[in-house]
Design an enzyme around this catalytic site. Sequence first.
Site, PDB file in Angstrom:
ATOM      1  N   GLY A 260       0.768  -1.245   0.000  1.00  0.00           N
ATOM      2  CA  GLY A 260       0.000   0.000   0.000  1.00  0.00           C
ATOM      3  C   GLY A 260       0.797   1.291   0.000  1.00  0.00           C
TER       4      GLY A 260
ATOM      5  N   PRO B  59       4.942  -5.146  -0.511  1.00  0.00           N
ATOM      6  CG  PRO B  59       7.133  -4.335  -0.666  1.00  0.00           C
ATOM      7  CD  PRO B  59       6.289  -5.362   0.033  1.00  0.00           C
TER       8      PRO B  59
ATOM      9  NE  ARG C 204       0.222   2.223  -5.975  1.00  0.00           N
ATOM     10  CZ  ARG C 204      -0.828   2.187  -6.805  1.00  0.00           C
ATOM     11  NH1 ARG C 204      -0.739   2.741  -7.992  1.00  0.00           N
ATOM     12  NH2 ARG C 204      -1.959   1.620  -6.435  1.00  0.00           N
TER      13      ARG C 204
ATOM     14  NE  ARG D  26      -2.417   2.745 -11.523  1.00  0.00           N
ATOM     15  CZ  ARG D  26      -2.368   3.931 -10.981  1.00  0.00           C
ATOM     16  NH1 ARG D  26      -1.831   4.935 -11.649  1.00  0.00           N
ATOM     17  NH2 ARG D  26      -2.823   4.148  -9.779  1.00  0.00           N
TER      18      ARG D  26
ATOM     19  CE1 TYR E 207      -8.476   1.495  -9.839  1.00  0.00           C
ATOM     20  CE2 TYR E 207      -6.469   1.642 -11.118  1.00  0.00           C
ATOM     21  CZ  TYR E 207      -7.398   0.890 -10.445  1.00  0.00           C
ATOM     22  OH  TYR E 207      -7.233  -0.461 -10.372  1.00  0.00           O
TER      23      TYR E 207
ATOM     24  CB  CYS F 268     -14.375   2.795 -30.748  1.00  0.00           C
ATOM     25  SG  CYS F 268     -14.486   1.071 -30.262  1.00  0.00           S
TER      26      CYS F 268
ATOM     27  CE1 TYR G  66      -1.450  -3.710  -8.585  1.00  0.00           C
ATOM     28  CE2 TYR G  66      -0.398  -1.680  -7.886  1.00  0.00           C
ATOM     29  CZ  TYR G  66      -0.836  -2.964  -7.610  1.00  0.00           C
ATOM     30  OH  TYR G  66      -0.641  -3.491  -6.357  1.00  0.00           O
TER      31      TYR G  66
HETATM   32  N1  LLP Z   1      -1.142  -7.120  -0.647  1.00  0.00           N
HETATM   33  C1  LLP Z   1      -2.444  -7.262  -0.979  1.00  0.00           C
HETATM   34  C2  LLP Z   1      -3.253  -8.217  -0.216  1.00  0.00           C
HETATM   35  C3  LLP Z   1      -3.013  -6.493  -2.008  1.00  0.00           C
HETATM   36  O1  LLP Z   1      -4.284  -6.634  -2.310  1.00  0.00           O
HETATM   37  C4  LLP Z   1      -2.194  -5.576  -2.709  1.00  0.00           C
HETATM   38  C5  LLP Z   1      -2.748  -4.766  -3.789  1.00  0.00           C
HETATM   39  C6  LLP Z   1      -0.835  -5.476  -2.345  1.00  0.00           C
HETATM   40  C7  LLP Z   1      -0.346  -6.245  -1.311  1.00  0.00           C
HETATM   41  C8  LLP Z   1       0.103  -4.527  -3.025  1.00  0.00           C
HETATM   42  O2  LLP Z   1      -0.284  -3.202  -2.832  1.00  0.00           O
HETATM   43  P1  LLP Z   1       0.681  -2.006  -3.310  1.00  0.00           P
HETATM   44  O3  LLP Z   1       1.932  -2.056  -2.462  1.00  0.00           O
HETATM   45  O4  LLP Z   1       0.986  -2.216  -4.754  1.00  0.00           O
HETATM   46  O5  LLP Z   1      -0.116  -0.786  -3.075  1.00  0.00           O
HETATM   47  N2  LLP Z   1      -4.780  -1.556  -9.729  1.00  0.00           N
HETATM   48  C9  LLP Z   1      -4.695  -0.556  -8.710  1.00  0.00           C
HETATM   49  C10 LLP Z   1      -4.046  -1.084  -7.466  1.00  0.00           C
HETATM   50  C11 LLP Z   1      -4.750  -2.295  -6.879  1.00  0.00           C
HETATM   51  C12 LLP Z   1      -4.079  -2.831  -5.643  1.00  0.00           C
HETATM   52  C13 LLP Z   1      -4.602  -4.165  -5.293  1.00  0.00           C
HETATM   53  N3  LLP Z   1      -3.978  -4.798  -4.161  1.00  0.00           N
HETATM   54  C14 LLP Z   1      -3.930   0.638  -9.275  1.00  0.00           C
HETATM   55  O6  LLP Z   1      -3.561   0.623 -10.454  1.00  0.00           O
HETATM   56  O7  LLP Z   1      -3.730   1.648  -8.582  1.00  0.00           O
END
Ligand code: LLP
Length: 420
Positions: free
Chosen positions: A244, A279, A281, A317, A321, A348, A377
């Site tokens: 996150g 992590p 992102r 994205r 979003y 289209c 993503y």
């Molecule tokens: N752990 C779990 C259980 C998750 O569901 C996720 C992401 C992560 C870790 C990794 O989160 P990060 O560190 O990447 O924030 N498609 C969306 C993001 C969806 C995230 C889903 N879960 C976007 O493009 O912003």
Amino acid sequence: MQYFETEFIKYINDELFIEEVPLKKLADDYGTPLYIYSRNHFKKQYNDFTSAFKNIKHKIFYAMKANYNLSVINTFVQLGSGVDVNSEGELYRALKTGVEPSNIILTGVGKTKDEIKLGILRDLLLIKAESEEEVELIDKIAGELGRVARVAIRVNPDVDPKTHPYISTGLANSKFGVDTKTAWNLYTRRNEFKNIEFTGIDMHIGSQITSFEPFVEAVTKLAEMYCELKKDGLKLEHFDVGGGIGVKYRDEVPFTIEEYAENLFPCFNKLDCEIFFEPGRYLTANGGILLTEVIYNFSNGDKRFIIVDAAMNDLLRPTIYHAYHHIQPVKRDESRDKTVADIVGPICETGDYFAKDREIYQSKTGELLAIMSSGAYGMVMASNYNGRRRPPEILVDGDRVYVTRSRETFDHLLWDEKIV
Ligand code: LLP
């Protein structure tokens, strides 16, 4: 106009480079649209993360849903990372890269029976349970297989991560995780689940979170539960903070990884177990570019459109979003006039755009534009809408260029389709 540059993606003599390679050369060699990744950016992010937490016993499980290109996963695994997988398909990919099952966590709010069975048979480090029903199902399947499954309950701490609602998962009304009361009940009913060993407690409150307070609040809440459980006789082996961590796409000023660590350390004090992180992102977003070429640049009444050869099927994205991605010319030439335009793809759909009313230097047909921060993503969410082939993925390491995935052919798209 501002330019988005990082240690590994920057202008040299007005030409945009990724590590030691000019983007122009990659476009000449492999065409556009094209995903390009910097291996050294990925390594740096991983190393910064582990060194911020070097004083505590921890492990990173790369959330491969962010970018599951085999070579990207492999980059992290070579550095010692485990992997967080969200489906049978991700598990298949992870195992292909040679990750040990003992370094894999199986996540997912809707795991099927087959996925749970596979997780148990492959002896993964951990299966997360996201509901009471799932705990019962894991117990039943493990019993049928004559195994004991290692399980962590994903607890929903009910905190607001203050991010986009679609990527916010830690509030009480979300489909993810169980509330603290239900989690407590499940842990304390542990003797009923003969085929489960509860080894951890888990959370993941959302994605692209740019302040550390929601993490501190959530970890504090669940650390209390950890301590209560310990008093109750259940000693857990790990506490999983999830992923996150937010990154900079525009002018956000997310906390640094050192600030994140410093603020979480006091919460970890009470926890005499290993800390897990997932992590995605943070490790990948700013190590990737979607390179595209301008097809047309025209005005429709008062509105100017720059049509490029990448589209929403390549990078979804902005469409779903309203996410901001910086877009900049590969050749910097500030003598040109500026314009305000929508930068859009050829699909289209009105939603097929990368930027709306964006100030940009006038660009001509054939010019290359870099859509920045596309390493997370991006390709994983790409589709074949409008019969489009997904782009190749190139990994750059210093002056070396690896084609980790070629452009799809039209035959790939039709591989098993029949006319009946
Ligand atoms: N752990 C779990 C259980 C998750 O569901 C996720 C992401 C992560 C870790 C990794 O989160 P990060 O560190 O990447 O924030 N498609 C969306 C993001 C969806 C995230 C889903 N879960 C976007 O493009 O912003």
